[in-house]
Design a protein around this motif. Structure first.
Motif, short mmCIF file in Angstrom:
data_model
loop_
_atom_site.label_atom_id
_atom_site.label_comp_id
_atom_site.label_asym_id
_atom_site.label_seq_id
_atom_site.Cartn_x
_atom_site.Cartn_y
_atom_site.Cartn_z
N PRO A 34 0.76 -1.25 -0.24
CA PRO A 34 -0.11 0.07 -0.15
C PRO A 34 1.10 1.02 0.16
N THR A 35 0.27 2.46 -0.04
CA THR A 35 0.87 3.74 -0.56
C THR A 35 1.44 4.33 0.84
N SER A 36 1.05 3.52 1.52
CA SER A 36 1.09 4.35 3.32
C SER A 36 1.89 3.06 4.48
N ASN A 37 2.42 3.88 5.13
CA ASN A 37 3.06 2.67 5.79
C ASN A 37 2.34 2.72 6.88
N PRO A 38 2.38 0.96 7.78
CA PRO A 38 1.39 1.25 8.86
C PRO A 38 2.27 1.99 10.48
N PRO A 39 2.06 2.56 11.29
CA PRO A 39 2.77 3.20 12.11
C PRO A 39 4.03 2.87 12.88
N GLY A 40 5.23 3.23 12.27
CA GLY A 40 6.41 2.66 13.43
C GLY A 40 7.14 1.96 12.39
N LEU A 41 6.53 1.68 10.88
CA LEU A 41 7.35 1.10 10.05
C LEU A 41 7.48 2.30 8.74
N VAL A 42 8.62 2.07 8.32
CA VAL A 42 9.35 3.10 7.16
C VAL A 42 9.82 2.09 6.14
N LEU A 43 10.09 2.61 4.48
CA LEU A 43 10.97 1.97 3.61
C LEU A 43 12.10 2.67 3.40
N LEU A 44 12.37 1.85 2.97
CA LEU A 44 14.08 2.34 2.50
C LEU A 44 14.65 2.28 1.51
N PRO A 45 15.07 3.23 0.81
CA PRO A 45 15.69 3.09 -1.05
C PRO A 45 15.53 2.00 -1.38
N PRO A 46 14.85 1.47 -2.61
CA PRO A 46 15.44 0.34 -3.05
C PRO A 46 16.72 0.07 -3.58
N PRO A 47 17.24 -1.25 -3.81
CA PRO A 47 18.98 -1.85 -4.58
C PRO A 47 18.21 -1.86 -6.06
N GLY A 48 18.52 -0.89 -6.91
CA GLY A 48 18.15 -1.10 -8.02
C GLY A 48 16.91 -1.28 -8.91
N ARG A 49 16.72 -1.59 -9.80
CA ARG A 49 15.57 -1.89 -9.87
C ARG A 49 15.54 -3.07 -11.81
N GLU A 50 15.52 -3.90 -11.88
CA GLU A 50 14.50 -4.60 -12.89
C GLU A 50 13.66 -3.76 -13.61
N GLU A 51 13.42 -4.98 -14.43
CA GLU A 51 12.45 -4.33 -15.94
C GLU A 51 11.54 -4.20 -15.53
N VAL A 52 10.65 -2.78 -16.09
CA VAL A 52 9.54 -2.47 -15.00
C VAL A 52 8.18 -3.03 -15.68
N ALA A 53 8.50 -3.69 -17.57
CA ALA A 53 7.44 -3.93 -18.15
C ALA A 53 6.97 -4.94 -18.13
N ALA A 63 22.90 -0.16 1.10
CA ALA A 63 22.46 -1.14 -0.89
C ALA A 63 21.33 -0.26 -1.65
N GLY A 64 20.66 0.80 -0.61
CA GLY A 64 19.60 1.82 -1.07
C GLY A 64 20.01 2.45 -2.87
N ASP A 65 19.79 2.37 -3.27
CA ASP A 65 19.62 3.67 -5.33
C ASP A 65 18.51 4.60 -5.26
N LEU A 66 19.74 6.04 -5.02
CA LEU A 66 18.62 6.94 -4.93
C LEU A 66 17.84 7.54 -6.37
N ALA A 67 18.57 7.57 -6.95
CA ALA A 67 18.22 7.35 -8.46
C ALA A 67 16.73 6.33 -8.67
N VAL A 68 16.86 5.06 -8.04
CA VAL A 68 15.49 3.98 -8.24
C VAL A 68 13.98 5.55 -7.62
N ASP A 69 14.92 5.69 -6.31
CA ASP A 69 13.71 5.60 -4.54
C ASP A 69 13.07 6.87 -5.20
N ALA A 70 13.62 7.53 -5.66
CA ALA A 70 12.60 8.91 -7.03
C ALA A 70 12.03 8.35 -7.38
#
Length: 312
Positions: free
Chosen positions: A87-106, A217-224
């Motif tokens: 979901p686009t919102s996190n439960p209280p007390g949990l956070v998402l970190l920048p993901p590591p890279g990205r596979e093909e999106v299609a 391990a996070g990729d800031l470009a993918v995170d954006a």
């Protein structure tokens, strides 16, 4: 020696994603032990009901609620999700970190190409977005609802006499099943689920040491990119049960370009658009594109989708 429990779903794809994520971390932090723990989700237990119904029973996402609950309780220290399932919102007390890279999106059509499908061909998919996008391009197709993990869905081409199935390229690649791809579907007609191809790394907000380790391990470009896509979805109040597709790409100058689309369930109505903006403000870009599509009629399309889903 620090030890951490890493949760995920039970599928072969989820296990492959955990291996993919942990491999560089284990090399970078040899003194840290990461142990994988499987968590069974409602959507994995119930393979017959509509995902929207499973989500309603779980009180959240059919493919993330149990993992988030385990993380909140402290049963695991982090969870590796398919970001598109979150979901686009996190439960209280949990956070998402920048993901590591990205596979093909299609998405990919397996078993055939679009032009190679006979009139009235049977194509398997359980995702409303994929159903809507297929019917927008090929209204003659007969869509067969299918659920389950990637290999069983591929096998349904034979076992259920389907002409093709639609699956994410990312999942096929991660499982070594890329040879099954008949055609990679064009992004301008088949934009993916927001976050598709990326991993969702979720931790407790107060896990300072682990957050520091995993952040390497996070990729800031993918995170954006994924933050823009998820902001677009959030602004439209969408989820896995609505036909919303989006993808962002980082342009040579560093700006983000975001493309989004909303399609009616029968494929007869479709609005789309794209916007560019600073990578430092991905949520602002996502919200702006959503507002643009609302101005084109996206809200009425989504209201009709929700009404139809509630009735079914």
């Amino acid at each position: 020696m620090a030890q951490y429990l890493v949760g995920s779903r039970a599928s072969n794809l989820a296990r492959a994603q955990v291996r993919e994520y942990l491999r560089p971390l284990r090399e970078r932090f040899p003194a840290v032990t990461f142990t994988h723990r499987v968590i069974v989700e409602g959507g994995d237990k119930d393979r017959k009901s509509l995902l929207s119904n499973v989500s309603a029973v779980s009180g959240g996402s059919a493919f993330s609620s149990e993992q988030e609950a385990a993380l909140s309780r402290g049963d695991v220290d982090t969870v590796v999700h398919s970001l598109k399932d979150l979901p686009t919102s996190n439960p209280p007390g949990l956070v998402l970190l920048p993901p590591p890279g990205r596979e093909e999106v299609a998405d990919a059509l397996c078993g055939s190409t679009l032009s190679g499908l006979r009139k009235g061909a049977k194509v398997g998919t359980g995702a409303p977005r994929r159903v809507a996008q297929l019917l927008a391009v090929r209204p003659d197709l007969h869509i067969v609802p299918i659920r389950g993990n990637v290999p069983p869905r591929l096998k349904k081409i034979e076992t259920e006499g389907l002409d093709a199935v639609v699956l994410a390229v990312a999942g096929l690649r991660r499982l070594g099943l890329e040879d099954a791809i008949g055609e990679v579907l064009p992004l301008d007609l088949f934009p993916p689920s927001p976050g598709q191809g990326a991993l969702g790394i979720q931790v407790r907000e107060d896990s300072a040491t682990l957050r520091e380790i995993l952040s390497t391990a996070g990729d800031l470009a993918v995170d954006a990119q994924v933050r823009a896509e998820r902001a677009f979805l959030a602004e439209l109040h969408g989820g896995c049960s609505v036909p919303v597709g989006a993808y962002a790409e980082t342009m040579p100058g560093g700006e983000l370009r975001l493309f989004g689309q909303v399609t009616s369930l029968d494929g007869t109505e479709r609005v789309s658009g794209s916007r560019s903006g600073p990578a430092a403000e991905p949520e602002k870009l996502g919200a702006a594109l959503a507002a643009e599509l609302v101005g084109q009629g996206a809200r009425s399309i989504l209201d009709a989708v929700r009404a139809a889903t509630a009735v079914s």
